[in-house]
Motif scaffolding. Structure first.
Motif, PDB file in Angstrom:
ATOM      1  N   SER A  72     -36.905  16.707  18.389  1.00  0.00           N
ATOM      2  CA  SER A  72     -37.250  17.978  19.037  1.00  0.00           C
ATOM      3  C   SER A  72     -36.111  18.988  18.994  1.00  0.00           C
ATOM      4  CB  SER A  72     -37.678  17.727  20.486  1.00  0.00           C
ATOM      5  OG  SER A  72     -36.630  17.104  21.201  1.00  0.00           O
ATOM      6  N   LYS A 115     -42.936   7.766  16.113  1.00  0.00           N
ATOM      7  CA  LYS A 115     -43.842   6.870  16.863  1.00  0.00           C
ATOM      8  C   LYS A 115     -43.396   5.420  17.016  1.00  0.00           C
ATOM      9  CE  LYS A 115     -47.204  10.143  16.881  1.00  0.00           C
ATOM     10  NZ  LYS A 115     -46.382  11.320  16.556  1.00  0.00           N
ATOM     11  N   ARG A 126     -38.281  10.553  18.033  1.00  0.00           N
ATOM     12  CA  ARG A 126     -39.408   9.873  18.656  1.00  0.00           C
ATOM     13  C   ARG A 126     -40.737  10.252  17.989  1.00  0.00           C
ATOM     14  NH1 ARG A 126     -38.410   9.643  24.941  1.00  0.00           N
ATOM     15  NH2 ARG A 126     -38.718  11.891  24.719  1.00  0.00           N
ATOM     16  N   SER A 181     -32.209   9.911  16.950  1.00  0.00           N
ATOM     17  CA  SER A 181     -31.936  10.537  18.249  1.00  0.00           C
ATOM     18  C   SER A 181     -31.643   9.444  19.272  1.00  0.00           C
ATOM     19  CB  SER A 181     -33.126  11.380  18.690  1.00  0.00           C
ATOM     20  OG  SER A 181     -34.220  10.529  18.978  1.00  0.00           O
ATOM     21  N   ASN A 210     -41.208  19.118  11.674  1.00  0.00           N
ATOM     22  CA  ASN A 210     -41.738  18.870  13.012  1.00  0.00           C
ATOM     23  C   ASN A 210     -43.112  19.517  13.111  1.00  0.00           C
ATOM     24  OD1 ASN A 210     -42.167  19.038  15.940  1.00  0.00           O
ATOM     25  ND2 ASN A 210     -40.002  18.447  16.099  1.00  0.00           N
ATOM     26  N   ASP A 229     -47.033  17.616   9.791  1.00  0.00           N
ATOM     27  CA  ASP A 229     -47.012  16.199  10.147  1.00  0.00           C
ATOM     28  C   ASP A 229     -46.040  15.427   9.246  1.00  0.00           C
ATOM     29  OD1 ASP A 229     -47.518  13.643  10.900  1.00  0.00           O
ATOM     30  OD2 ASP A 229     -49.636  13.623  10.297  1.00  0.00           O
ATOM     31  N   THR A 239     -23.579  12.371  23.050  1.00  0.00           N
ATOM     32  CA  THR A 239     -23.124  11.079  23.558  1.00  0.00           C
ATOM     33  C   THR A 239     -23.161  10.023  22.455  1.00  0.00           C
ATOM     34  OG1 THR A 239     -25.362  10.680  24.367  1.00  0.00           O
ATOM     35  CG2 THR A 239     -23.791  11.544  25.940  1.00  0.00           C
ATOM     36  N   GLN A 258     -28.425  18.288  23.601  1.00  0.00           N
ATOM     37  CA  GLN A 258     -27.462  17.182  23.403  1.00  0.00           C
ATOM     38  C   GLN A 258     -27.505  16.649  21.977  1.00  0.00           C
ATOM     39  OE1 GLN A 258     -29.966  16.882  25.749  1.00  0.00           O
ATOM     40  NE2 GLN A 258     -29.061  16.556  27.759  1.00  0.00           N
ATOM     41  N   HIS A 259     -28.671  16.722  21.360  1.00  0.00           N
ATOM     42  CA  HIS A 259     -28.769  16.278  19.967  1.00  0.00           C
ATOM     43  C   HIS A 259     -28.078  17.294  19.058  1.00  0.00           C
ATOM     44  CE1 HIS A 259     -30.508  13.849  16.718  1.00  0.00           C
ATOM     45  NE2 HIS A 259     -30.562  14.999  16.052  1.00  0.00           N
ATOM     46  N   VAL A 311     -27.053   9.859  17.110  1.00  0.00           N
ATOM     47  CA  VAL A 311     -26.308  11.075  16.829  1.00  0.00           C
ATOM     48  C   VAL A 311     -26.430  12.028  18.014  1.00  0.00           C
ATOM     49  CG1 VAL A 311     -26.718  13.204  15.542  1.00  0.00           C
ATOM     50  CG2 VAL A 311     -26.313  11.064  14.322  1.00  0.00           C
TER      51      VAL A 311
HETATM   52  C1  LIG Z   1     -26.709  12.767  29.563  1.00  0.00           C
HETATM   53  C2  LIG Z   1     -27.600  12.892  28.371  1.00  0.00           C
HETATM   54  C3  LIG Z   1     -27.040  12.741  27.115  1.00  0.00           C
HETATM   55  C4  LIG Z   1     -27.848  12.822  25.985  1.00  0.00           C
HETATM   56  N1  LIG Z   1     -27.270  12.669  24.754  1.00  0.00           N
HETATM   57  C5  LIG Z   1     -28.062  12.731  23.649  1.00  0.00           C
HETATM   58  C6  LIG Z   1     -27.516  12.550  22.351  1.00  0.00           C
HETATM   59  O1  LIG Z   1     -26.312  12.348  22.186  1.00  0.00           O
HETATM   60  N2  LIG Z   1     -28.345  12.594  21.289  1.00  0.00           N
HETATM   61  C7  LIG Z   1     -29.690  12.813  21.403  1.00  0.00           C
HETATM   62  O2  LIG Z   1     -30.397  12.833  20.376  1.00  0.00           O
HETATM   63  N3  LIG Z   1     -30.234  12.990  22.617  1.00  0.00           N
HETATM   64  C8  LIG Z   1     -29.457  12.948  23.739  1.00  0.00           C
HETATM   65  N4  LIG Z   1     -30.041  13.083  24.960  1.00  0.00           N
HETATM   66  C9  LIG Z   1     -31.514  13.131  25.051  1.00  0.00           C
HETATM   67  C10 LIG Z   1     -32.097  14.498  24.761  1.00  0.00           C
HETATM   68  O3  LIG Z   1     -32.101  15.273  25.932  1.00  0.00           O
HETATM   69  C11 LIG Z   1     -33.540  14.360  24.251  1.00  0.00           C
HETATM   70  O4  LIG Z   1     -34.298  13.671  25.219  1.00  0.00           O
HETATM   71  C12 LIG Z   1     -33.666  13.619  22.926  1.00  0.00           C
HETATM   72  O5  LIG Z   1     -32.771  14.154  21.971  1.00  0.00           O
HETATM   73  C13 LIG Z   1     -35.076  13.718  22.402  1.00  0.00           C
HETATM   74  O6  LIG Z   1     -35.245  12.843  21.313  1.00  0.00           O
HETATM   75  P1  LIG Z   1     -36.379  13.117  20.232  1.00  0.00           P
HETATM   76  O7  LIG Z   1     -36.204  14.471  19.688  1.00  0.00           O
HETATM   77  O8  LIG Z   1     -36.338  11.989  19.291  1.00  0.00           O
HETATM   78  O9  LIG Z   1     -37.711  12.948  21.065  1.00  0.00           O
HETATM   79  P2  LIG Z   1     -38.720  14.030  21.651  1.00  0.00           P
HETATM   80  O10 LIG Z   1     -38.035  15.036  22.471  1.00  0.00           O
HETATM   81  O11 LIG Z   1     -39.828  13.266  22.246  1.00  0.00           O
HETATM   82  O12 LIG Z   1     -39.233  14.806  20.369  1.00  0.00           O
HETATM   83  C14 LIG Z   1     -40.080  14.287  19.403  1.00  0.00           C
HETATM   84  C15 LIG Z   1     -40.423  15.413  18.448  1.00  0.00           C
HETATM   85  O13 LIG Z   1     -41.216  14.925  17.401  1.00  0.00           O
HETATM   86  C16 LIG Z   1     -42.225  15.846  17.112  1.00  0.00           C
HETATM   87  N5  LIG Z   1     -43.352  15.122  16.504  1.00  0.00           N
HETATM   88  C17 LIG Z   1     -44.276  14.315  17.107  1.00  0.00           C
HETATM   89  N6  LIG Z   1     -45.126  13.830  16.198  1.00  0.00           N
HETATM   90  C18 LIG Z   1     -44.767  14.323  14.999  1.00  0.00           C
HETATM   91  C19 LIG Z   1     -45.291  14.202  13.686  1.00  0.00           C
HETATM   92  N7  LIG Z   1     -46.358  13.440  13.415  1.00  0.00           N
HETATM   93  N8  LIG Z   1     -44.679  14.878  12.705  1.00  0.00           N
HETATM   94  C20 LIG Z   1     -43.603  15.660  12.943  1.00  0.00           C
HETATM   95  N9  LIG Z   1     -43.067  15.804  14.166  1.00  0.00           N
HETATM   96  C21 LIG Z   1     -43.646  15.145  15.190  1.00  0.00           C
HETATM   97  C22 LIG Z   1     -42.563  16.493  18.431  1.00  0.00           C
HETATM   98  O14 LIG Z   1     -43.123  17.785  18.225  1.00  0.00           O
HETATM   99  C23 LIG Z   1     -41.224  16.552  19.106  1.00  0.00           C
HETATM  100  O15 LIG Z   1     -40.558  17.778  18.852  1.00  0.00           O
HETATM  101  C24 LIG Z   1     -29.241  13.054  26.114  1.00  0.00           C
HETATM  102  C25 LIG Z   1     -29.793  13.236  27.374  1.00  0.00           C
HETATM  103  C26 LIG Z   1     -28.988  13.157  28.499  1.00  0.00           C
HETATM  104  C27 LIG Z   1     -29.600  13.364  29.856  1.00  0.00           C
END
Ligand SMILES: Cc1cc2nc3c(=O)[nH]c(=O)nc-3n(C[C@H](O)[C@H](O)[C@H](O)COP(=O)(O)OP(=O)(O)OC[C@H]3O[C@@H](n4cnc5c(N)ncnc54)[C@H](O)[C@@H]3O)c2cc1C
Ligand SMILES: Nc1ncnc2c1ncn2[C@@H]1O[C@H](COP(=O)(O)O)[C@@H](O)[C@H]1O
Lengths: 317, 248
Positions: free
Chosen positions: A263, A208, A205, A230, A282, A300, A248, A267-268, A245
């Motif tokens: 992040s 953006k 995420r 993610s 990150n 960044d 789940t 789960q990831h 990935v």
């Molecule tokens: C039942 C269940 C199953 C799940 N299964 C999975 C699964 O299989 N896979 C999975 O991925 N998730 C799974 N999740 C979700 C998981 O809990 C997290 O919510 C998800 O992995 C977060 O995705 P993210 O890291 O993309 O987003 P975020 O948690 O929002 O993280 C975004 C990251 O990007 C960084 N960032 C922001 N801007 C910048 C920038 N300009 N440069 C560099 N870094 C930046 C932030 O510091 C942050 O660490 C599951 C959740 C549940 C409840």
């Protein structure tokens, strides 16, 4: 005694996972003094098996039935297993391998063990190390039947060459009578899939929005890598589900996994535990991913990734 | 139409995994159990068929009474009835064999399992069950439309998808894509109240022997700390990946 390896192919060419299955089965054959019998469907480049220790290879031509048909394939293979009296069968952990294995196990009345990550630690009965709880743990599983099918996790054994003179034979296709029939296959051409990739570049995420995915794609391109993401990224429709990935989603067992703006939620991480080297980019030094990674850059992504891509490009020239 | 949805009770995805008795069994102390996520996608698809065409949805789990809250949650989500097979599940083969004895005299038109359970990740119950019942099985199912006896299906494959046709009865292995995350049904008050009136039957059939046995568990080795590279020293990262990690 014999061991049988199911050698997968795509468009007539043996896939890398197919060669890994042959390598793994050869190692067991050497340890036990078994003959290694390979089987594949519609394969054009079977000569390569001379380098991977296969003693005998059955190519089965499916004639008019050009798509993967799990019933016909498992029926044809089970016939061959009976004919050759194989006691250990090895399949890959690809979508097709994991589809075929359980069905085949009923047809040949064997045990089926998936997520195998190493050579058997014991024989008679066979005992192997497997991953479980989506790579959060391992276990030692024992077969309680005389025959066993092992589904090997991809990239857990690697390719090991061994020269043999392979005998090439034709197998018989057994067409299924069940109602399920493939009508169309829609596969991205020329792209590396997560399952086959040595390197995977993944975005979270932190990127953006989908409009920024050229960052991930360009980096993947220069590395010959597959792209992944993610869960929220695929839930929001920024990327296709097939790239999701994690616990789940898909497991990743690549040599190198580069996570950008992910992040590192538990789960990831569960999905990428069996990747060998993990790199995280990150801007939050407290992101949990840094605890799971081997190498990291705090900063960044929008600045770092294009630079990294440029430098890798320059290095290639 | 009669639909059976097979439900596996698994540790919540955030759970830390621990073992007990000399690493010979899973330690469920303090672990929250949930509906296996793949099964939840399948259950939602079944409820849609119930709402659209009046299909009757039965949920089944093989396990002890600790699974009852999960079955009650499935009833609150909308299943018509629940069945628990009171056997300690030992492996996928045993679970599938037990389920097949139930399916044989019930004539289900559609049996929904999950692509895999997120605890043992066997990915085998659906395929074994279908084959024992002499029904076709579709793994990694991301699309299911039923028109009379005709079924249109899609399977996710490595790098794409495959479209298929079949006729009922069929068994599928559900996963995300069959329905979307946002479509998952969260039980409301009415559902929770209604669940109390719905039947939850417990049966205790003869034990069936498993085909495999888990001897010991082990957690992965602790890994060393991350090596941080300065953001204006990208060359250093490339060098480390090339020379130290040997992955470039
Ligand atoms: C039942 C269940 C199953 C799940 N299964 C999975 C699964 O299989 N896979 C999975 O991925 N998730 C799974 N999740 C979700 C998981 O809990 C997290 O919510 C998800 O992995 C977060 O995705 P993210 O890291 O993309 O987003 P975020 O948690 O929002 O993280 C975004 C990251 O990007 C960084 N960032 C922001 N801007 C910048 C920038 N300009 N440069 C560099 N870094 C930046 C932030 O510091 C942050 O660490 C599951 C959740 C549940 C409840
Ligand atoms: N104990 C169980 N009771 C009922 N269904 C189960 C059980 N274990 C597994 N299943 C079903 O089989 C699917 C695949 O499980 P597995 O083969 O264990 O990965 C799950 O998603 C469930 O639908």
């Amino acid at each position: 005694m014999k061991i049988l390896a199911f050698i997968e192919s795509q468009d007539g060419n043996i896939k890398k996972t197919g060669l890994e299955i042959a390598s793994y089965a050869r190692a067991i054959a050497d340890e036990k003094g078994f003959e290694l019998v390979g089987v594949g469907f519609n394969i054009n480049n079977s000569k390569i098996l001379d380098s991977y220790g296969v003693d005998k290879f059955y190519n089965i031509e499916t004639k008019e039935d050009t798509f993967f048909n799990v019933e016909s394939y498992s029926g044809s293979i089970s016939q061959l297993i009976e004919k050759e009296k194989a006691s250990i069968i090895v399949v890959s952990s690809s979508a097709d391998g994991r589809y075929l294995g359980p069905i085949l196990s009923v047809k040949i009345n064997s045990a089926y063990i998936s997520n195998v990550v190493g050579l058997p630690t014991k024989y008679d009965p066979i005992q192997v190390k497997c991953s479980c709880f989506t790579n959060k743990a391992y276990n030692e599983s024992k077969s309680l039947k005389d025959r066993v099918i092992l589904s090997l996790s991809s990239n857990s054994f690697g390719l090991k060459e061994q020269n043999k003179t392979c005998e090439y034979l034709k197998g018989t296709y057994l067409s299924s009578t069940k109602s399920l029939k493939v009508t169309e296959v829609d596969r991205l051409k020329g792209e590396v899939t997560i399952a086959d990739a040595d390197i995977v570049v993944s975005g979270g995420r932190g990127l953006k929005g989908p409009e920024n995915w050229n960052l991930i794609e360009d980096l993947a391109d220069v590395l010959g890598a597959a792209t992944a993401c993610s869960k929220p990224v695929s839930d929001m429709g920024w990327r296709p589900h097939s790239e999701h990935v994690g616990q789940t989603g898909k497991p990743v067992a690549s040599n190198l996994y580069i996570a950008v703006g992910v992040s590192g939620a538990i789960q990831h991480l569960a999905g990428i535990n069996s990747s060998k080297v993990k790199v995280v980019i990150n801007n939050d030094p407290e992101a949990p991913f840094f605890k799971a990674a081997d190498y990291g850059i705090v900063g960044d992504a929008f600045e770092i990734v294009p630079k990294l891509t440029e430098k890798l490009k320059a290095r290639k020239l | 139409m009669n639909i059976l949805v097979c439900i596996s009770c698994v540790p919540d995805t955030t759970s830390k995994i621990n073992f007990k008795e000399g690493n010979s069994s899973f330690d469920s102390q303090g672990v929250q159990f949930v509906i296996n996520p793949n099964d939840e996608f399948g259950l939602t698809r079944a409820i849609w068929l119930q709402q659209k065409s009046g299909a009757k949805v039965t949920v089944v789990t093989v396990g002890d009474e600790s699974c009852d809250p999960i079955l009650i949650k499935c009833l609150a989500i909308g299943a018509d009835q629940a069945l628990r097979v009171n056997i300690q599940a030992k492996d996928g083969f045993q679970v599938a064999s037990v389920l097949s004895t139930i399916c044989k005299d019930k004539n289900y038109d559609l049996i929904i399992t999950g692509r895999e359970s997120i605890d043992y990740n066997g990915g085998m119950v659906g395929g074994i069950l279908a084959t024992l019942c002499e029904m076709p099985y579709l793994a990694n199912c991301i699309h299911l439309e039923i028109d009379g006896k005709n079924v249109d299906l899609q399977r996710e494959i490595d790098g794409g998808k495959e479209s298929l046709k079949a006729s009922l009865p069929v068994v599928i292995g559900a996963q995300k894509g069959l329905v979307e995350e946002k479509d998952l049904i969260i039980p409301n008050m009415r559902g929770i109240m209604q669940a109390r009136q719905k039947p939850l039957e417990v049966i205790s059939p003869n034990e069936i022997k498993p085909a495999t046995e888990i001897l010991t568990f082990k957690k992965p080795d602790e890994k060393g700390p991350v090596k941080l590279v300065d953001s204006d020293n990208i060359d250093e990262l490339i060098k480390l990946l090339e020379i130290e990690a040997k992955v470039l």
